[in-house]
Design a protein around this motif. Structure first.
Motif, mmCIF file in Angstrom:
data_model
loop_
_atom_site.group_PDB
_atom_site.id
_atom_site.type_symbol
_atom_site.label_atom_id
_atom_site.label_comp_id
_atom_site.label_asym_id
_atom_site.label_seq_id
_atom_site.Cartn_x
_atom_site.Cartn_y
_atom_site.Cartn_z
ATOM 1 N N HIS C 113 -33.198 -15.015 0.953
ATOM 2 C CA HIS C 113 -33.691 -16.340 -0.429
ATOM 3 C C HIS C 113 -32.188 -16.921 -0.941
ATOM 4 C CE1 HIS C 113 -37.620 -14.088 0.835
ATOM 5 N NE2 HIS C 113 -36.848 -13.222 0.870
ATOM 6 N N CYS C 152 -37.838 -21.401 -3.689
ATOM 7 C CA CYS C 152 -37.196 -20.208 -2.834
ATOM 8 C C CYS C 152 -36.418 -21.385 -2.032
ATOM 9 C CB CYS C 152 -37.952 -19.809 -1.994
ATOM 10 S SG CYS C 152 -36.758 -19.040 -0.550
ATOM 11 N N GLU C 154 -33.653 -20.692 0.669
ATOM 12 C CA GLU C 154 -33.372 -20.158 1.992
ATOM 13 C C GLU C 154 -33.986 -19.887 2.812
ATOM 14 O OE1 GLU C 154 -31.606 -20.953 4.317
ATOM 15 O OE2 GLU C 154 -29.341 -19.868 2.963
ATOM 16 N N CYS C 156 -37.197 -18.353 4.334
ATOM 17 C CA CYS C 156 -37.240 -16.437 5.349
ATOM 18 C C CYS C 156 -38.283 -16.989 5.376
ATOM 19 C CB CYS C 156 -37.095 -16.559 3.030
ATOM 20 S SG CYS C 156 -38.226 -17.223 2.239
ATOM 21 N N HIS C 160 -41.783 -19.563 2.854
ATOM 22 C CA HIS C 160 -40.772 -19.882 1.960
ATOM 23 C C HIS C 160 -40.915 -21.390 1.050
ATOM 24 C CE1 HIS C 160 -37.006 -22.023 1.643
ATOM 25 N NE2 HIS C 160 -37.339 -22.909 2.560
ATOM 26 N N MET C 163 -42.961 -19.838 -2.871
ATOM 27 C CA MET C 163 -42.905 -18.773 -3.121
ATOM 28 C C MET C 163 -41.672 -19.434 -4.159
ATOM 29 S SD MET C 163 -39.662 -16.115 -1.636
ATOM 30 C CE MET C 163 -38.640 -15.412 -2.118
#
Ligand code: HEM
Ligand SMILES: [Cu+2]
Ligand SMILES: [Cu+2]
Lengths: 492, 192, 173
Positions: C113, C152, C154, C156, C160, C163
């Motif tokens: 993440h 977030c 990255e 994931c 995503h 998040m």
């Protein structure tokens, strides 16, 4: 140099397949990209799961297709200096297509949406949305494509080494370091050598991680270090996509002299630049890992410095060289040469935001924002794809008899139709505008790879969608033209 | 003829020796010495035959591709800790392992290598390097024992050994590419 | 702010490249037979440009590689543990005070993440990757009270983009 022999039938057919397939895949995947952007703009509704599937398909297909088209450029010109073994082209194509089928199957049947960078351990964390089988199909598909390219570059290596004896000779080191007065190796040989070195190493790294991820999928007790996989993945990815441009640019070195009737002399600066690029393209990949604080900090610093330096050979040698050869040359522009020139602009301009982002202090607030797709769409759309389109149009525009035998003799230009002219300029402006919208979104801190955007960000996506439709429209015209005329493409 | 018998004899002798002693209880001995020795014997045996013009070879082993593939898959199989573990605890499996190293890795390589060309050899070398890197890496970092019979420190040592071997081989493979072929009496890179 | 400056610098440099191409393009169709002198002229300009780029590059590199975010870190800072999970943040403490040095110890329980800290105007202030098996230490000192968002950075998996957690910074005292 001995006069050119016509391409043998099988090689010509293979090259035309490479050209046709990649032109069509580019178009289709651009439409997929447009769908993604339109969905971020909330102009159409795409469920997040499907968005990420599309994203995986778009990223993966664009990367490997760029590789395919670029390898056609390399082969087409390399065969003028070496003896290449045609069946390799077919083996590569066969493995490529099999791999693509597996990848698309894994995405659209198996629901795989782990992004084309397959960052470990995401492939094994589908949480019921995609299965181990789907992840396997994706990885095996990439491996097959990798195997095909490995064989391709081994053949390139063989052919070059046979003709030039050794890597140092093919890169012109005796002339560069020992003041040897031997004739300089042609630009195509220098570029081809650089590309086979870095790509074979890149594919080796890719093969190591992909199989490890695969083993780990089935035998989790074989543990894999996530940071080391990240390193190898980005090494492979960075090298592979950059090598596509280093292959496509061969078309510029070979064709601009023909269009202008001037020579593009390979000199020491040129040789030094390519040798330096070979090393730097492998050394800069840690700029993808600047926000991994667990990495040794010297790697981030060296990545920053190498990334700065990596831009110099391009600007100083290729861009400046292209400008010089064209300046007051009396060139009669046609579709191919115009696209090649635009491409050099796109490449040089696109690396600027890339280099700036390779500064740790900037990376802190730009990493994984849309700034990143911004810079790479700039040099891939306005740069790489324009270059490849230039090559494709060159291929379809020549008719057999009038094709010049002597590479230094001016080419006969095909006047541009109104459709050509407008398609090219719409493509250029569209792609610049589209990438600029990504850059502006990045400035506004919009994260990349988000299926749904905050309301504050939607306006960027909406404007971008308009530019994106221009690109798709222009691309449609160009691709139709290319595909229709393929059977009449040049034989030389 | 004598030569062929000699290589078969060597392999047999080693196998008998290993079964009756604890020699393969060490992972390093097992992977680096046992495998190399058996493969070498098989290779020597294979390369003593000149089968290139044989119709069966022409039909099934074009440019040695089939032989090279059989060898890679077999070798990869015996690098997997599960099978190594099994072979270490069961003499029959151990014998099968010895036999397949000799006849399914060494022998086909010996039969095929001289027929292969630069591209095929390059492919095998890359595959070998990537296998060494993967295994070395897994062995080195795994915090648990992958084979119950071998100790953790030995496992890490083997990992380091495999990685070092990969580095050494890379240099060994690269060296000839940097030396001009035409300046040398002996061609360093055959199959160009 | 750094964000706009980065865009501005990029635009200026890209405009410079564009200018060179447009200039040459406009003059390209006229023919000057004496290519040798064009080349000579151009390459002498190029050498100057080269020298300039090298000097500028070295200065910028020296200037920007000071004060890197990798530590060593202030030992007295407030420690906050942040663990990324598919798909939420597990945060040991979601409050801080203005001007209080903080170290986020960032890790992940599953996949990669990225922890991005956004202010109320949705501006990315700083970030770090969150990965399994490693703890990345991110030092940050908030200058303004208010609500911040942890998002977030990255990819994931499928959630995503949702998040997101909030983080509150209070005034001193
Ligand atoms: C009409 C043309 C195109 C459009 C509309 C388009 C659109 C997009 C969009 C919307 C994204 C996702 C951005 C995000 O939110 O992270 C994306 C990602 C990407 N695009 Fe394109 N694109 C186009 C052309 C290309 C071309 C020509 C290439 C390469 C040759 C390319 C390569 C990629 C890659 C590698 C990614 C990253 C995927 C990922 O993040 O996993 N695109 N594109
Ligand atoms: Cu996340
Ligand atoms: Cu995420």
């Amino acid at each position: 140099m001995s006069p050119l022999q016509p391409l043998n039938k099988s090689a010509r057919l293979a090259i035309l397949c490479y050209v046709g397939i990649s032109a069509i895949v580019f178009l289709l995947m651009m439409i997929v990209g447009l769908v993604m952007r339109a969905s971020q703009a909330q102009l159409i509704g795409v469920p997040p799961q499907f968005f990420y599937q599309l994203m995986t398909a778009h990223g993966g297909s664009m990367i490997v297709t760029s590789g395919l088209a670029a390898s056609a450029v390399l082969w087409y010109f390399l065969r003028r200096y070496t003896n290449l073994y045609t069946p390799i082209l077919w083996i590569n194509l066969g493995l490529f297509l099999t791999g693509v089928v597996l990848i698309l199957g894994s995405i659209f049947i198996g629901g795989f949406a782990g992004a084309w960078t397959f960052l470990f351990p995401l492939p094994s964390h589908g949480l019921g949305i995609w299965s181990t089988g789907a992840a396997t199909a994706f990885i095996v598909g990439l491996l097959l494509i990798g195997v095909g390219f490995l064989i391709f570059y081994l053949e390139v290596a063989r052919a070059i080494l046979k003709e030039y004896g050794s890597i140092p000779k093919a890169l012109g080191w005796p002339q560069l370091f020992k003041n040897s007065s031997d004739t300089m190796p042609p630009a195509t040989i220098v570029a081809g050598t650089m590309v086979f070195i870095v790509n074979i190493l890149g594919i080796l790294a890719g093969a190591v991680v992909l199989v490890l991820i695969l083993i780990n999928l089935y035998v989790p007790r074989f543990e894999v270090d996530p940071l080391l996989t990240k390193n190898l993945t980005y090494f492979f990815g960075h090298v592979f996509i950059n090598a596509t441009i280093y292959q496509a640019v061969i078309a510029v070195y070979e064709l601009l002299p023909q269009y202008t009737g001037r020579t593009w002399k390979v000199n020491k600066v040129f040789l030094a630049a390519w040798t330096a690029s070979s090393l730097m393209v492998m050394a800069v990949y840690p700029h993808h890992l600047m926000m991994d604080f667990a990495m040794p900090s010297w790697m981030a610093i060296s990545a920053q410095i190498f990334s700065y330096a990596n831009g110099i050979p391009l600007i100083i040698v290729t861009a400046w060289g292209a400008l010089t050869i064209v300046h007051r040359s009396g060139i009669k522009w046609d579709a191919a040469s115009l696209l090649l020139m635009i491409a050099i602009f796109g490449w040089s301009a696109g690396v600027i935001p890339a280099i700036i982002d390779a500064t740790v202090a900037v990376n802190k607030v730009m990493h994984n924002t849309l700034w990143v797709p911004g810079h790479f769409h700039f040099y891939l759309l306005t740069g790489l794809v324009a270059m490849l389109l230039g090559f494709m149009i060159y291929m379809i525009n020549g008719d057999d008899q009038s094709a010049p035998i002597n590479p230094n003799k001016p080419i006969d230009v095909k006047p541009m139709t109104a459709a050509d002219t407008s398609a090219i300029w719409v493509y250029t402006l569209g792609s610049i505008g589209f990438s600029m919208m990504f850059l502006i979104s990045g400035t506004a801190s919009v994260p990349r790879r988000w299926a749904e955007h905050f309301p504050e960000w939607i306006v960027y996506s909406q404007v971008a969608t308009v530019f994106g439709s221009f690109i798709v429209l222009a691309m449609l015209i160009l691709v139709i033209k290319i595909v229709i005329r393929l059977p009449k493409a040049r034989t030389l | 003829m004598i030569e062929r018998i000699f290589w078969i004899f060597c392999a047999l002798a080693y196998s008998l020796f290993a079964i009756n002693t604890n020699f393969e209880a060490s992972m390093i001995n097992n992977v680096l010495i046992a495998y190399t020795l058996l493969i070498y014997c098989g290779w020597k045996l294979g390369s003593s035959f000149d089968i290139e013009q044989h119709w069966l070879n022409k039909l099934s082993n074009y440019k040695g591709i089939a032989g090279v593939l059989i060898a890679s898959f077999t070798l990869a199989f015996w690098m997997i800790p599960n099978w190594m573990e099994l072979a270490a605890s069961n003499t029959q499996i151990q014998l099968i392992k010895h036999f397949s190293m000799f006849t399914l890795v060494g022998l086909p390589l010996g039969l095929s290598w001289s027929q292969s060309n630069f591209v095929i050899r390059g492919f095998v070398k890359i595959e070998l390097l990537s296998m060494l890197l993967r295994l070395g890496w897994i062995y080195l970092i795994s915090p648990t024992r992958l084979c119950n019979i071998y100790s953790l420190s030995e496992q890490a040592l083997l990992g380091k050994a495999l990685l070092s071997l990969a580095v050494a081989l890379t240099l060994y493979y690269l060296y000839p590419l940097f030396v001009d072929q035409n300046d040398r009496a002996k061609k360093l890179t055959p199959g160009l | 702010m750094i964000h706009e400056n980065v865009l501005l610098l990029s635009l200026v440099l890209m405009a410079g490249v564009l200018f060179a191409f447009v200039y040459v393009f406009i003059h390209s169709t006229k023919l000057e037979q004496d290519y040798a002198s064009i080349a000579k002229n151009s390459y002498s300009k190029r050498d100057k440009l080269f020298g300039f780029i090298i000097i500028a590059g070295v200065l910028i590199a020296i200037g920007t590689t000071r004060g890197l975010p990798y530590g060593p870190h202030n030992a007295n800072a407030k420690q906050i543990d942040v663990i990324g999970k598919q798909w939420y943040w597990e945060i040991s403490d979601t409050t801080a005070t203005v001007n209080q040095p903080i170290i986020f110890n960032v890790g992940s329980a599953d996949v990669n993440h990225g922890l991005g800290i956004y202010d109320k105007d949705l501006r990315l202030l700083t970030q770090v990757q969150a990965m399994p098996d490693y703890t990345n230490k991110l030092a940050y000192t908030f200058k303004e009270a208010g609500e911040y968002k942890l998002m977030c950075m990255e990819y994931c998996g499928l959630v995503h983009h949702s998040m997101i957690s909030t983080f509150t910074v209070n005034d001193e005292g």
